[in-house]
Design an enzyme around this catalytic site. Structure first.
Site, PDB file in Angstrom:
ATOM      1  N   ALA A  82      83.964 -39.205  10.659  1.00 21.45           N
ATOM      2  CA  ALA A  82      84.765 -40.429  10.690  1.00 21.45           C
ATOM      3  C   ALA A  82      86.101 -40.247  11.386  1.00 21.45           C
ATOM      4  O   ALA A  82      86.633 -41.182  11.992  1.00 21.45           O
ATOM      5  CB  ALA A  82      84.995 -40.931   9.258  1.00 21.45           C
ATOM      6  N   ASN A 140      92.648 -47.352  12.516  1.00 19.53           N
ATOM      7  CA  ASN A 140      93.496 -46.184  12.751  1.00 19.53           C
ATOM      8  C   ASN A 140      92.767 -45.017  13.407  1.00 19.53           C
ATOM      9  O   ASN A 140      93.374 -43.972  13.667  1.00 19.53           O
ATOM     10  CB  ASN A 140      94.142 -45.709  11.436  1.00 19.53           C
ATOM     11  CG  ASN A 140      93.126 -45.285  10.389  1.00 19.53           C
ATOM     12  OD1 ASN A 140      91.945 -45.132  10.664  1.00 19.53           O
ATOM     13  ND2 ASN A 140      93.602 -45.111   9.161  1.00 19.53           N
ATOM     14  N   LYS A 141      91.481 -45.184  13.689  1.00 21.07           N
ATOM     15  CA  LYS A 141      90.717 -44.080  14.267  1.00 21.07           C
ATOM     16  C   LYS A 141      90.999 -43.948  15.767  1.00 21.07           C
ATOM     17  O   LYS A 141      91.495 -44.871  16.420  1.00 21.07           O
ATOM     18  CB  LYS A 141      89.226 -44.288  14.032  1.00 21.07           C
ATOM     19  CG  LYS A 141      88.839 -44.306  12.559  1.00 21.07           C
ATOM     20  CD  LYS A 141      89.223 -43.014  11.855  1.00 21.07           C
ATOM     21  CE  LYS A 141      88.650 -42.889  10.458  1.00 21.07           C
ATOM     22  NZ  LYS A 141      89.248 -43.808   9.479  1.00 21.07           N
ATOM     23  N   ASN A 142      90.661 -42.782  16.319  1.00 17.78           N
ATOM     24  CA  ASN A 142      90.902 -42.532  17.749  1.00 17.78           C
ATOM     25  C   ASN A 142      90.181 -43.540  18.634  1.00 17.78           C
ATOM     26  O   ASN A 142      90.647 -43.882  19.721  1.00 17.78           O
ATOM     27  CB  ASN A 142      90.463 -41.117  18.121  1.00 17.78           C
ATOM     28  CG  ASN A 142      91.343 -40.048  17.507  1.00 17.78           C
ATOM     29  OD1 ASN A 142      92.059 -40.300  16.539  1.00 17.78           O
ATOM     30  ND2 ASN A 142      91.309 -38.853  18.068  1.00 17.78           N
ATOM     31  N   PHE A 157      87.410 -47.645  12.126  1.00 20.76           N
ATOM     32  CA  PHE A 157      88.505 -48.381  11.502  1.00 20.76           C
ATOM     33  C   PHE A 157      89.708 -48.394  12.450  1.00 20.76           C
ATOM     34  O   PHE A 157      89.800 -47.599  13.389  1.00 20.76           O
ATOM     35  CB  PHE A 157      88.860 -47.737  10.162  1.00 20.76           C
ATOM     36  CG  PHE A 157      89.880 -48.491   9.363  1.00 20.76           C
ATOM     37  CD1 PHE A 157      89.625 -49.771   8.922  1.00 20.76           C
ATOM     38  CD2 PHE A 157      91.106 -47.927   9.050  1.00 20.76           C
ATOM     39  CE1 PHE A 157      90.562 -50.481   8.180  1.00 20.76           C
ATOM     40  CE2 PHE A 157      92.054 -48.610   8.316  1.00 20.76           C
ATOM     41  CZ  PHE A 157      91.781 -49.896   7.883  1.00 20.76           C
TER      42      PHE A 157
END
Length: 379
Positions: free
Chosen positions: A158, A184-186, A182
């Protein structure tokens, strides 16, 4: 003058996101039907160096779907880290299986591979290593254990889009892997997730269960042989995802660059501990995380967080141990035993701002606040 706020993580949306989303809207393809879903699945699975991608609504259900596709259920046990986002444990619980916890490694903060074997018994059916904060786990050791005992490996990737272990991308190192998209993910789709695998049978099972167990071929006759799930990703989310994959290497490089700046400015400050990269790996540094040793630093973690907050800098605490979660105790998990590394991380660590669009000026500002507090406390 209004005080500046530096957020923990904001998405970078500087590619074709608007173009692709507006195309989906203008053509009317906004549900799970539409070309962007397939294009995103193909692009992301290729990025992970895998054959198949199955887009879903979030990372938690991606883990659940992977477990279901492998036939894991009531009476089974699944080994997970004690130091992880609780979604890893919840996904196991959704199947009726039992999560079993293993402490973190003091250096890498990933699951301690030396402690896995003692938790394996005749009911163990899978291991879920979590690539914590984008740092790949020691997958050779984990896969060797899985082969020895005839159990599955499901990567919880994740936080690790584009991370590399011994020349191979995470997601390609197990039976099946789960990613989150989500905000905030890369790589983000706002909300979303994906399973990736090189196993055609597992991929077909994922596709079958994610779409209410409708037949994969032939007409819908609304007869269902199994209990399925509505885990379909919309074409709108997939349009965002496709644009993000096109910039994936840029975002990865920026996160690594940001981490290197933090490391340069703070690594010599007494009492600040950084995560150590796994050997022969590329850590994509999803979150820039530090642990505070209050005796050496002169202030505890909460004091550092408060100073940053007072100066407009957002932070986040780290995960609490799975062994301390009331929900998991009530579910029936064995929460006995000691998890000292997990507790050390939870009690003393936090995220600093980490977004792909973070500026050098912002990083310097954050680091200076931390260094000034150390100087004030120790002289």
């Amino acid at each position: 003058m209004e005080k500046k706020t530096i957020h923990v993580c904001t998405p970078a949306l500087d590619g074709n996101e608007e173009k692709y989303v507006m195309d989906a809207v203008s053509t009317g393809w906004i549900s799970s039907s539409g070309s962007y879903v397939n294009r995103f699945e193909e692009a992301f699975s290729k990025y992970c160096e895998t054959e198949h991608g199955i887009a879903v609504t979030n990372g938690t259900v991606a883990i659940h779907l992977a477990l279901t596709a492998l036939g894991i259920g009531k009476g089974d046990k699944v080994i997970i880290p004690s130091f992880t986002m609780i979604a890893t444990a919840f996904a196991v619980c959704y199947t009726g299986a039992m999560p079993v916890f293993v402490d973190a490694d003091k250096e890498t903060w990933n699951i301690d591979v030396k402690k896995i074997e003692e938790k394996i018994d005749e009911h163990t059916k899978a291991i879920i290593p979590v690539h914590i904060f984008g740092n790949p786990c020691d997958m050779d050791e984990i896969n060797a254990l899985a082969k020895k005992y005839g159990i599955y490996v499901i990567e919880d990737a994740a936080e690790a889009h584009g991370a590399i272990y011994k020349g191979r991308k995470v997601g390609s190192l197990s039976d099946v892997a789960a990613f989150s998209f989500f905000a905030n993910k890369n790589i983000t789709t706002g909300e979303g997730g994906m399973c990736v695998t090189n196993n055609t049978q597992i991929a077909e099972q994922c596709r079958y269960y994610k779409n209410m167990c409708f037949p994969l071929v032939g007409p819908r006759n609304y007869m269902h042989d199994n209990i399925g799930f509505n885990y379909r990703m919309s074409n709108l989310h997939a349009a965002l995802g496709l644009a993000q994959v096109e910039r994936a290497d840029d975002y990865r490089a920026k996160r690594i660059y940001n981490h290197d700046l933090y490391l340069k400015e703070l690594s010599d400050v007494p009492g600040i501990v950084f995560q150590k990269d796994e050997k022969d790996s590329v850590n994509v540094n999803w979150m820039n995380t530090i642990v505070i040793d209050p005796k050496k630093f002169g202030a505890n973690r909460d004091e550092v967080i408060q100073r940053l907050k007072d100066n407009g800098v957002e932070t986040r605490l780290l995960f609490n141990s799975m062994s301390k979660q009331k929900a998991l105790k009530d579910y029936g998990c064995d929460c006995s035993g000691e998890y000292p590394v997990t507790d050390w991380l939870a009690d003393n660590g936090f995220y600093m701002p980490s977004g792909s669009d973070l500026s050098e000026e912002d990083i310097h500002y954050v680091c200076q606040l931390i260094k000034d507090l150390h100087i004030k406390k120790v002289g």
